[in-house]
Scaffold this active site. Structure first.
Site, PDB file in Angstrom:
ATOM      1  N   ASP A   1       4.768  14.371  13.887  1.00  0.00           N
ATOM      2  CA  ASP A   1       5.162  13.996  11.606  1.00  0.00           C
ATOM      3  C   ASP A   1       4.035  14.678  11.112  1.00  0.00           C
ATOM      4  O   ASP A   1       3.590  13.380  10.152  1.00  0.00           O
ATOM      5  CB  ASP A   1       5.938  12.736  11.378  1.00  0.00           C
ATOM      6  CG  ASP A   1       6.713  12.670  10.116  1.00  0.00           C
ATOM      7  OD1 ASP A   1       6.879  13.474   9.734  1.00  0.00           O
ATOM      8  OD2 ASP A   1       6.484  11.434   9.916  1.00  0.00           O
TER       9      ASP A   1
ATOM     10  N   ILE B   1       0.945  -0.954  -0.177  1.00  0.00           N
ATOM     11  CA  ILE B   1       0.045   0.093  -0.010  1.00  0.00           C
ATOM     12  C   ILE B   1       0.888   1.029  -0.069  1.00  0.00           C
ATOM     13  O   ILE B   1       0.546   2.775  -0.452  1.00  0.00           O
ATOM     14  CB  ILE B   1      -1.218  -0.236   0.972  1.00  0.00           C
ATOM     15  CG1 ILE B   1      -1.599  -1.331   1.253  1.00  0.00           C
ATOM     16  CG2 ILE B   1      -1.544   0.909   1.166  1.00  0.00           C
ATOM     17  CD1 ILE B   1      -2.153  -1.583   2.712  1.00  0.00           C
ATOM     18  N   GLY B   2       1.996   1.260   0.780  1.00  0.00           N
ATOM     19  CA  GLY B   2       2.715   1.980   0.720  1.00  0.00           C
ATOM     20  C   GLY B   2       4.303   2.095   1.778  1.00  0.00           C
ATOM     21  O   GLY B   2       3.898   1.080   2.375  1.00  0.00           O
TER      22      GLY B   2
ATOM     23  N   GLY C   1       7.324   4.134   3.923  1.00  0.00           N
ATOM     24  CA  GLY C   1       7.557   5.127   4.990  1.00  0.00           C
ATOM     25  C   GLY C   1       9.165   5.299   5.496  1.00  0.00           C
ATOM     26  O   GLY C   1      10.175   4.326   4.844  1.00  0.00           O
ATOM     27  N   GLY C   2       9.317   5.840   6.236  1.00  0.00           N
ATOM     28  CA  GLY C   2      11.020   6.250   6.528  1.00  0.00           C
ATOM     29  C   GLY C   2      11.347   4.892   7.062  1.00  0.00           C
ATOM     30  O   GLY C   2      12.178   5.042   6.815  1.00  0.00           O
ATOM     31  N   MET C   3      10.140   4.654   7.961  1.00  0.00           N
ATOM     32  CA  MET C   3      10.883   3.203   8.857  1.00  0.00           C
ATOM     33  C   MET C   3       9.809   1.790   8.177  1.00  0.00           C
ATOM     34  O   MET C   3      11.119   1.146   8.624  1.00  0.00           O
ATOM     35  CB  MET C   3      10.712   3.016  10.267  1.00  0.00           C
ATOM     36  CG  MET C   3      11.362   3.883  10.893  1.00  0.00           C
ATOM     37  SD  MET C   3      10.970   3.935  12.648  1.00  0.00           S
ATOM     38  CE  MET C   3       9.433   4.667  12.869  1.00  0.00           C
TER      39      MET C   3
END
Length: 934
Positions: free
Chosen positions: A138, A10-11, A13-15
């Site tokens: 964030d 789906i996506g 991120g940073g981690m």
């Protein structure tokens, strides 16, 4: 991770990475977030990843996705959440960035008015987490998810932390956090592991300079999000990694996007939130939300006009005891009840809010708040106009809406036994009455006839049981409108004078709101005049035609909907409302239509319950935010027996949630309202939701819409060739779905041999869907022998446990074949009458058919007369014994009517009625159009 089957990414991120996954244990789709493989060996990031999951798990709010499970065993580090259908705020903003020309649909979706409610929901969530001592750190459009049903949720809690936590200092020490000088601040769009926590583009200046995070740093990020919503652009334009000196000024939203029609005060709110100096920002998210309130949905600003003390006689023109039954006989539980009666000396205008609190004991005795017109009140006619009566009994609070002494609406909800007081808020504005008790909506009513000056009237037994009464007036209402004169004539039923003045105003202000509002009220005037004096209501349509293409275009369709409503043309009423909502989804007058939809829902629940399902579906699709949690519970209870009677709800054990695709499909099935099925099909297909696709094909077949069925079947065949469906607990896959659809197509075309081949190759659950659809077709077409063979094949291949699911069809065949012995054995063994049958069940009707087959007509009539719900489907089936008019079916919703016609036809066949009698029902069934609109 053996419990979960990953479907697609789906996506990222940073981690972490987020996947759509299938939970095999619970047979549901979930969102699974796991730490990125290239970071999984970093103990600090593993610790922060787990902290993210635990913080999210501790927070309970509609704007936060709850955590199902957390796993940190061995190498696997992940957690699971509900999967929410939707897209990120960044996706929506990105779709319009740097585009000079937008499509009409995209322009409406990204309008200032459309964005404000979304932003308020974001702020509400941040306000909640701040109250729990949590900072997100964030906040950015990437981390805001917009659901298909109005959900607005904040995701990615990787940077979140408790205020004043020790980890703040540890992060600086462990991650090598260095202090950045003012001239060295750089910007990027992603959290940087090992350096700073958060996304630099959205971090407050003090955070980039090394200061600790605070509520005001989250407020800064919120301000940037609001800025982008207002302008569709970022406040500063720098290439990635380029320094941004603070000396560079940021243009205000009005200067950045002058074409966006941003109110100056809203522009100031955004600039205050992103002030460089934290002291100049809002002190809290609560303060920020309060500043936004006047701009949300055109909400009126209210100012306190007066506070009336119930103990000070100077505030009241009349202040004396009365016998309740004399003025309000509908309210009095005893003819000897005496109450304190107070009528205000002051007069209030048409836009007023009344606020007070009452004790539980006073509500048990009954409390009334009324708004009698001054003219009638001065003559002692205190019962005229609108009023509210509050009462409670057995831990249930009831609110009745009274008009001219007659109860026109009543709503009840449970209350907490220990509760001692209730806060009441009554708002009358824009022809709308809303009543809240403890911020819960009880009454919503719309009256398109204007009201004149009114007084406040209080009826209560014990004056100690009510607080002082605060009277607030809308700031906008303090200005005298040019429409006030014709409104006064209309309120006095001087229709010709009112019409003359409305026409004058219409012609005097071309292109302005006053003009189209006058034209709309002219239409209401003529409609009311015809309704009262007699004539063809449809004549009023031409008046609303003149609004076509004007700046008030949606009111054309609202006016026509009013005409069709009063004329009893329900389908045309719905068509008119849909045209307005489809053509002008973001028009300033659309909230008015949404309010009208809500009013019609509550009104139909009170008067025409079959119509309520259609309005329920429309609101769920168009304005789901209008329905609160308490209303959801109430509506689910209202739909419960229909849920029990729906095959796909019995087969698919997934709970029926109100705001869900399954509920939309459920309501589409019962109403025959198939307009939204293409969107539901596309949604289920994209999610690879096998069960939803099965249910959709079942509903399309039941509706009889062969064209839509063929289109869906073609799309599915192409789609299945390209993708792999996830395995479920029953090992059901896309290939089986294709076979199932091919079998249904063969049944529709009466190619029974092919149908049997296809259906025999699918699991029993799918066979049951086909069997149910075939049963209706077979008995109506009198092809029972083919159906009987089809049924027997399925029965023979099914397990002993599954045999119970086909009993109803076996009993139907026995009755049709006049096999009394077998029918009785099956009925008495599986549905004994002495165990109590639910009257809306199939078994109850089949017992009636069995009695009919025995020839005992009086026993059949006695059987159906036992029904407690005299207008329920089973009771109405019994009416066919003596009545062929079919008029009594008009109050049924589409599927109820269709099913009732079928069962009435079947009952008359069992009664050995003459062919011309049962043929009436058969032809009525066949002639039912294949959709709501025909």
């Amino acid at each position: 991770m053996q419990r979960y089957e990953l479907i697609r990414l789906i996506g990222r991120g940073g981690m972490g990475e987020v996947y759509l996954a299938h939970d095999k244990a619970c047979s549901r789709r979930v969102a699974l977030k796991k730490i990125r493989e290239d970071l999984s060996d970093n103990p600090l990031l593993r610790k922060r990843f787990l902290r993210e999951a635990k913080i999210a798990a501790d927070l309970i709010h509609p704007g936060i996705v709850p955590v199902y499970s957390i796993c940190s065993d061995g190498e696997s580090v992940y957690y699971t959440m509900p999967y929410i259908e939707g897209f990120s705020l960044k996706h929506l903003l990105k779709s319009v960035w740097q585009k000079e020309i937008l499509s009409k649909e995209l322009e409406e979706k990204t309008s200032v008015k459309a964005f404000l409610p979304i932003f308020d929901k974001i702020c509400a969530t941040v306000e909640y987490i701040h109250s729990k001592g949590v900072l997100h750190r964030d906040l950015k459009p990437d981390n805001i998810l917009l659901g298909l049903f109005g959900e607005v949720v904040i995701v990615d809690w990787g940077a979140a932390i408790f205020k004043h936590a020790k980890e703040l200092q540890q992060e600086k020490d462990e991650e090598g956090f260095s202090s950045y000088g003012q001239k060295n601040i750089c910007y990027s769009s992603m959290t940087v592991p090992g350096k700073i926590v958060g996304t630099p583009d959205y971090m407050a200046p003090e955070s980039l300079l090394g200061a600790e995070a605070s509520e005001k740093t989250d407020i800064y990020a919120l301000g940037l999000i609001l800025y982008q919503m207002l302008t569709l652009s970022f406040p500063y334009r720098r290439k990635k990694g380029r320094k941004l000196p603070y000396e560079d000024s940021i243009l205000s939203p009005i200067e950045m996007a002058p074409y966006r029609e941003i109110p100056p005060s809203l522009s100031q709110i955004a600039m205050k939130a992103i002030a460089v100096d934290p002291v100049q920002r809002f002190s809290s998210v609560q303060e920020l939300r309060k500043a936004l309130q006047p701009h949300l949905q055109g909400e009126s600003e209210w100012t306190t006009r007066d506070i009336l003390s119930t103990k000070d006689r100077k505030n009241w023109k009349y202040y004396e005891p009365i016998l309740l039954s004399r003025y309000f006989p509908v309210l009095a539980s005893s003819p000897a009840q005496w109450y304190n009666f107070m009528l205000s000396d002051m007069e209030v205008n048409s836009s007023v809010r009344v606020e007070c609190s009452v004790t539980k004991s006073s509500v048990q005795e009954g409390v009334g708040i009324f708004f009698p017109p001054s003219k009638e009140a001065d003559k002692g006619e205190f019962y005229c106009g609108y009023g509210l009566w509050f009462s409670s009994q057995n831990n249930e609070l009831s609110v009745s809406l009274i008009k001219n002494g007659i109860e026109i609406q009543k709503e009840s909800q449970g209350i907490i036994p220990q509760q001692s007081r209730f806060a009441i808020s009554i708002e009358k504005s824009n022809n709308k009455i809303t009543v809240f008790v403890d911020q819960i909506l009880f009454i919503l009513h719309i009256d398109y006839l204007p009201s004149l000056g009114e007084r406040i009237e209080i009826i209560i037994q014990d004056l100690q049981g009510i607080s002082n009464i605060t009277i607030l007036e809308s700031i906008g209402a303090l200005r005298v409108s040019c429409l006030a004169v014709p409104d006064a004539f209309l309120a006095e039923k001087l229709y010709d004078q009112a019409a003359r003045f409305y026409r004058k105003i219409r012609d005097s202000f071309p292109g302005r709101k006053e003009s189209y509002e006058a034209q709309f009220r002219l239409g209401v005037t003529l409609l009311t005049q015809i309704e009262e004096q007699g004539g063809d209501l449809m004549q009023a349509l031409s008046t609303f035609d003149l609004l076509h293409g004007s700046t008030g275009a949606p009111l054309e369709y609202l006016g026509k909907a009013l005409v069709y409503q009063r004329n009893g043309s329900f389908v045309e009423e719905i068509r008119s409302l849909l045209l307005a909502l489809k053509r002008y989804p973001q028009h300033p007058e659309i909230p008015r239509l949404k309010d009208h939809l809500c009013f019609r829902l509550y009104d139909s629940l009170h008067k025409h319950r079959s119509e309520a399902l259609v309005f329920m579906l429309l609101i769920l699709w168009i304005a789901p935010e209008k329905i609160g949690l308490r209303e959801e519970e109430r509506f689910l209870e209202f739909l419960h027996h229909r849920q029990q009677s729906t095959l796909f709800c019995r087969i698919d054990k997934t709970p029926l949630q109100f705001k869900s695709s399954k509920m939309e499909l459920f309501l589409s099935f019962w109403t025959g309202f198939t307009l939204f099925l293409p969107e539901l099909f596309q949604r289920a297909r994209d999610l690879r939701d096998y069960q939803a696709l099965i249910d959709i094909f079942y509903v399309v077949c039941a509706s009889g819409n062969k064209e839509v069925f063929s289109q869906f079947a073609e799309d599915l065949a192409i789609f299945v060739d390209e993708v792999v469906f996830p395995k479920s607990l029953h090992n059901q896959r896309g290939e089986e779905l294709v076979l199932f659809v091919q079998g249904l197509a063969a049944l529709q075309n009466r190619e029974y041999r092919q149908a049997k081949e296809f259906i025999s190759a699918v699991p029993f659950a799918l066979q049951l869907y086909a069997l149910d659809l075939f049963s209706l077709q077979a008995f109506i077409d009198e092809e029972v022998k083919v159906f009987s063979d089809f049924l027997q094949d399925i029965y023979n291949s099914a397990s002993a446990e599954d045999h119970k699911h086909v009993l109803v069809y076996m009993i139907q065949v026995s009755l049709w074949n006049q096999d009394l012995k077998q029918a009785y054995e099956l009925l008495s063994k599986n549905f004994p009458q002495d165990k109590g049958l639910i009257e809306y069940s199939e078994a109850f009707v089949l017992w009636g058919c069995y009695l009919a087959l025995t020839g005992d007509r009086s026993a059949v009539k006695a059987h159906f007369s036992r029904c407690q719900f005299k207008y329920g489907r089973s009771a109405l089936i019994g009416k066919c014994i003596d009545d062929d008019s079919l008029d009594y079916l008009e109050g049924l919703v589409w599927w109820e009517k269709k099913k009732t016609l079928f069962q009435s036809y079947f009952l008359l066949r069992c009664l050995h009625a003459p062919k011309e009698r049962y043929e009436v029902y058969r032809q009525a069934y066949i002639s039912m159009e294949n959709s709501f609109f025909g």
